[in-house]
Enzyme design. Structure first.
Site, PDB file in Angstrom:
ATOM      1  N   CYS A 152      62.833  56.558  28.401  1.00 31.98           N
ATOM      2  CA  CYS A 152      62.794  57.957  27.933  1.00 31.98           C
ATOM      3  C   CYS A 152      62.771  58.639  29.264  1.00 31.98           C
ATOM      4  CB  CYS A 152      61.490  58.112  27.366  1.00 31.98           C
ATOM      5  SG  CYS A 152      60.701  59.772  26.998  1.00 31.98           S
ATOM      6  N   CYS A 156      56.222  60.734  31.472  1.00 32.54           N
ATOM      7  CA  CYS A 156      54.739  61.154  31.196  1.00 32.54           C
ATOM      8  C   CYS A 156      54.225  59.891  32.177  1.00 32.54           C
ATOM      9  CB  CYS A 156      54.397  60.699  30.032  1.00 32.54           C
ATOM     10  SG  CYS A 156      55.190  62.057  28.711  1.00 32.54           S
TER      11      CYS A 156
HETATM   12  N1  SAH Z   1      58.001  60.407  23.072  1.00 28.69           N
HETATM   13  C1  SAH Z   1      57.268  60.692  21.831  1.00 28.69           C
HETATM   14  C2  SAH Z   1      57.145  59.568  21.037  1.00 28.69           C
HETATM   15  C3  SAH Z   1      56.960  58.016  21.556  1.00 28.69           C
HETATM   16  S1  SAH Z   1      55.490  57.945  22.489  1.00 28.69           S
HETATM   17  C4  SAH Z   1      55.803  61.180  22.136  1.00 28.69           C
HETATM   18  O1  SAH Z   1      55.558  61.378  23.240  1.00 28.69           O
HETATM   19  O2  SAH Z   1      55.245  61.950  21.290  1.00 28.69           O
HETATM   20  C5  SAH Z   1      54.249  57.681  21.118  1.00 28.69           C
HETATM   21  C6  SAH Z   1      52.724  57.932  21.474  1.00 28.69           C
HETATM   22  O3  SAH Z   1      52.216  57.202  22.272  1.00 28.69           O
HETATM   23  C7  SAH Z   1      52.700  59.459  22.057  1.00 28.69           C
HETATM   24  O4  SAH Z   1      51.731  59.987  21.460  1.00 28.69           O
HETATM   25  C8  SAH Z   1      52.361  59.095  23.384  1.00 28.69           C
HETATM   26  O5  SAH Z   1      51.846  60.045  24.311  1.00 28.69           O
HETATM   27  C9  SAH Z   1      51.472  57.604  23.181  1.00 28.69           C
HETATM   28  N2  SAH Z   1      51.175  56.969  24.635  1.00 28.69           N
HETATM   29  C10 SAH Z   1      52.367  56.803  25.480  1.00 28.69           C
HETATM   30  N3  SAH Z   1      51.835  55.802  26.361  1.00 28.69           N
HETATM   31  C11 SAH Z   1      50.383  55.609  26.090  1.00 28.69           C
HETATM   32  C12 SAH Z   1      49.520  54.768  26.620  1.00 28.69           C
HETATM   33  N4  SAH Z   1      49.674  54.078  27.690  1.00 28.69           N
HETATM   34  N5  SAH Z   1      48.335  54.922  25.748  1.00 28.69           N
HETATM   35  C13 SAH Z   1      47.983  55.564  24.729  1.00 28.69           C
HETATM   36  N6  SAH Z   1      49.048  56.299  24.069  1.00 28.69           N
HETATM   37  C14 SAH Z   1      50.210  56.360  24.910  1.00 28.69           C
HETATM   38 FE1  SF4 Z   2      58.634  59.690  26.590  1.00 27.11          FE
HETATM   39 FE2  SF4 Z   2      56.407  60.564  27.260  1.00 27.11          FE
HETATM   40 FE3  SF4 Z   2      56.822  59.747  24.765  1.00 27.11          FE
HETATM   41 FE4  SF4 Z   2      56.172  58.166  26.830  1.00 27.11          FE
HETATM   42  S1  SF4 Z   2      54.854  59.580  26.043  1.00 27.11           S
HETATM   43  S2  SF4 Z   2      58.003  57.862  25.217  1.00 27.11           S
HETATM   44  S3  SF4 Z   2      57.351  59.011  28.669  1.00 27.11           S
HETATM   45  S4  SF4 Z   2      57.657  61.348  25.785  1.00 27.11           S
END
Ligand code: SAH
Ligand code: SF4
Length: 394
Positions: A152, A156
């Site tokens: 991705c 984040c």
């Molecule tokens: N990229 C999209 C969908 C994939 S991530 C998005 O960010 O919405 C799916 C979900 O997992 C998102 O809500 C994201 O914020 C969350 N997520 C990612 N890493 C995480 C973590 N380490 N702990 C908890 N939630 C997490």
């Molecule tokens: Fe991508 Fe952020 Fe979703 Fe992780 S949480 S998959 S970095 S958009």
């Protein structure tokens, strides 16, 4: 259980990990075989609409209706094995299958937990890219969590997938193939509880689905169209989760996608969200939520607000109040997710009492809210992460 082998421990969504737990990259060449070339996958009938499939069959010198027969095998009987396609002339089977049903994903590893009700698969694509999907069976539904990209690009900092960057977009057919594989496992009785069907699909695996817009929309079409066009899963059962790409949310609304929308908010204020979700520097909280409410208005469905609770970072009582103020009176439901810590990160999940306080402050202001319990934590954090994502979208 050799749990950490499947992906980077913790830090879901499913991580772009090789079986060795290293970031996805070009596998080492096997002696005597050329190294796989990173690139777009071969064309597959799930990339095409029914008219395009017929045209493709005709290009091969076959009758157009052969494409419908192939589609019934793939989407209806869930097979891509030419030997099973006895309604096709023997001489044409192999050629049609090679041209329209190439093998896109190979299961590199499968792990199960929750008495087999949660099954996570690590897939290797033809070019060596890795993605993951998770099937979660509940008493009343079966949810598939799928990846839309290998890696991705959104960066984040709390997310393992984000750390490794973007490898490439998945094709529509690669996305669909994850669901077909789950449907096949269910139909064949490989999941305890007897034969079943996929009722829900959530785009909460690897990748930002709205950064791969056209392929994700095509995949949704294939998932939703009835056999032979696609799998016939209700759009109400399909959730696209986004970090908040405003123009893409608006486009999804204007094109009448009719899927459920989840917005990964994680902070009510721009100052913190700029850090947790870097794309917030481009589209601010207010713009993202305005697009979400417009989407809800058009579809008549509440938007899920995803909020990963990170200890002492975004879990303060005042932030709960600020979030409640943003959401009051809006068609929203908040999903609080205890953070899955990524390796080496100083961030971790909130204390239970802080989570309870955060939830209570939303609830007392009338905001629908749930704290997701995680499934599959034995297989690893990413699975637990995904399982959590599946819970609230029944
Ligand atoms: N990229 C999209 C969908 C994939 S991530 C998005 O960010 O919405 C799916 C979900 O997992 C998102 O809500 C994201 O914020 C969350 N997520 C990612 N890493 C995480 C973590 N380490 N702990 C908890 N939630 C997490
Ligand atoms: Fe991508 Fe952020 Fe979703 Fe992780 S949480 S998959 S970095 S958009």
């Amino acid at each position: 259980m050799p749990t950490a082998a499947l992906s980077v421990p913790g830090g879901g969504p499913p991580s772009p990990a090789s079986p060795a737990g290293e970031p996805a990259r070009q596998p080492a060449p096997v002696r005597g075989q050329p190294a796989p070339v990173r690139g777009q996958p071969p064309r597959h009938l799930a990339d095409l609409d029914p008219a395009e499939r017929r045209a493709a069959a005709e290009e091969l010198g076959q009758h157009g209706f052969r494409a419908d027969q192939l589609s019934r095998h793939y989407f209806g009987r869930l097979t891509d094995d030419p030997a099973a396609m006895t309604d096709l002339p023997a001489g044409a089977r192999a050629e049609l299958a090679a041209a329209l049903l190439p093998r896109l994903l190979t299961a590199e590893r499968e792990l199960a937990c929750d008495q087999g009700m949660t099954r996570k698969t690590l897939w290797r694509a033809a070019d060596g890219a890795y993605v993951e999907s998770v099937l979660m069976r509940y008493p009343d539904r079966v949810t598939m969590c799928v990846s839309s990209q290998a890696g991705c690009g959104m960066g984040c900092p709390f997310c393992a997938t984000g750390q490794a960057g973007l490898t490439r977009n998945l094709s529509a057919a690669e996305i669909v193939a994850q669901v077909v594989a789950g449907a096949r496992a269910l139909a064949g009785g490989a999941v305890p509880g007897g034969p079943g069907r996929i009722s829900n699909v959530v785009f909460m695996g690897m990748g930002e689905p709205l950064a791969n817009y056209s392929r994700v929309v095509a995949a949704v079409r294939r998932l939703a169209d009835p056999v032979p066009g696609g799998l016939g899963i209700s759009r109400r059962g399909i959730t696209v989760s986004t970090v908040g790409l405003v123009p893409a949310i608006e486009r999804l609304a204007s094109e009448g996608a009719s899927v459920r929308l989840a917005v990964s908010l994680h902070a009510p204020d721009d100052e913190l969200r700029d850090e947790l979700v870097p794309v917030n520097r481009r589209w601010k909280v207010a713009e993202v939520l305005a697009a979400a409410w417009a989407y809800a208005g058009l579809t008549g469905r509440r938007v899920s607000i995803e909020y990963a609770l990170i200890r002492d970072i975004n879990d303060q009582a005042w932030r709960a109040d600020a979030l409640a103020a943003l959401l009051a009176g809006q068609p929203a439901h908040v999903n609080l997710i205890p953070l899955n810590p990524t390796p080496g990160s100083r961030w971790t999940a909130s204390r239970p009492r802080d989570m309870r306080e955060f939830e209570a402050r939303l609830a007392v202001r009338g905001i629908p809210v749930s704290v997701r319990d995680t499934r599959g934590t034995q297989i690893d954090g990413a699975c637990g992460q995904l399982a959590a994502s599946g819970r609230a979208h029944g």
